[in-house]
Design a protein around this motif. Sequence first.
Motif, PDB file in Angstrom:
ATOM      1  N   LYS A 104       0.858  -1.190   0.000  1.00 17.17           N
ATOM      2  CA  LYS A 104       0.000   0.000   0.000  1.00 17.17           C
ATOM      3  C   LYS A 104       0.890   1.235   0.000  1.00 17.17           C
ATOM      4  N   ALA A 105       0.960   1.901  -1.126  1.00 17.63           N
ATOM      5  CA  ALA A 105       1.772   3.106  -1.242  1.00 17.63           C
ATOM      6  C   ALA A 105       1.179   4.221  -0.393  1.00 17.63           C
ATOM      7  N   PHE A 106       2.009   5.186   0.003  1.00 19.80           N
ATOM      8  CA  PHE A 106       1.551   6.290   0.830  1.00 19.80           C
ATOM      9  C   PHE A 106       0.432   7.069   0.150  1.00 19.80           C
ATOM     10  N   TYR A 107       0.499   7.195  -1.169  1.00 12.89           N
ATOM     11  CA  TYR A 107      -0.470   8.007  -1.905  1.00 12.89           C
ATOM     12  C   TYR A 107      -1.691   7.201  -2.350  1.00 12.89           C
ATOM     13  N   SER A 108      -1.722   5.912  -2.040  1.00 11.98           N
ATOM     14  CA  SER A 108      -2.806   5.049  -2.506  1.00 11.98           C
ATOM     15  C   SER A 108      -3.848   4.831  -1.409  1.00 11.98           C
ATOM     16  N   THR A 109      -5.094   4.603  -1.833  1.00 14.39           N
ATOM     17  CA  THR A 109      -6.175   4.370  -0.873  1.00 14.39           C
ATOM     18  C   THR A 109      -6.382   2.890  -0.574  1.00 14.39           C
ATOM     19  N   ARG A 147       5.582  -0.149   4.062  1.00 16.55           N
ATOM     20  CA  ARG A 147       4.323  -0.090   3.325  1.00 16.55           C
ATOM     21  C   ARG A 147       3.858  -1.471   2.880  1.00 16.55           C
TER      22      ARG A 147
END
Length: 267
Positions: A104-109, A147
């Motif tokens: 789960k990337a920081f910018y992903s929901t 992540r």
Amino acid sequence: RERVYFFNVNGYSINKLPLGEEDMNALFFARGILEQFSSSDILAGVEGAVQKIADHLRIREKTTPKELSDYVDFENVPGMAGSENLGLLLNYIRQKRVILLTYKAFYSTKATPHVFHPYLLKEYQNRWYVFGYEEYWDALRIYGLERIIDIKPEPGKKFKELIIKPKEYFQNIIGVTRFEDTEPERIRLKFSKQQAPYVLSQPLHESQLVEETADEYTIITLDVHASPELEILLLGLGSEVEVLEPEQLRKNIAEMHHEAWQLNQSK
């Protein structure tokens, strides 16, 4: 009768081992450094071993960790997120196993699965990353361990070998980002006389060379890939460094400084 040989040394004690003050200080520093990674299962045992040695070798009262800690202040890293996966990933790398990595990337929901062939664990600025081949993108990728949501073996998949050695992939990089189909560039940086001694005493990269030295400045060159980490490093030095080449990097740094100036103007 016991088929062993032994000998006695009168007055012998482990506390009289010939370790000097420098040896004890070295143990203290090793313990302090390893304490920062005690949350990692792969390193916790090592830290514990050093601690036991230090505990058993209280040779001189003046070299106790309590007193030494009054004079030495280690950088306190508040836990390295994701380091609990180091041991598991290391085993998969050594066994050349394909894994299903949920990330789960920081910018992903939401988290996404990746069929991943892990090659190398890499540390940069108190963060751990795993480098390898990602099947869907058919490309080399690097993922931050903090992540990663889940790691599972992917049975029945043939492991894809890397043509070059993993460490060679990062040889000309400051940081962890390398854009595909790019080559290292000659980076020319002009440092102020105040900042130059720091850069000369602790080079930014192994390719660093001094091109010119004058009373008011020093020019150095680097042969590295342009990367976000390099830009962040240069931005952090503010007006103490001028990017001479390449032109695109110079432009990027100028634009980001301008945006920061606009953002921080008095209202």
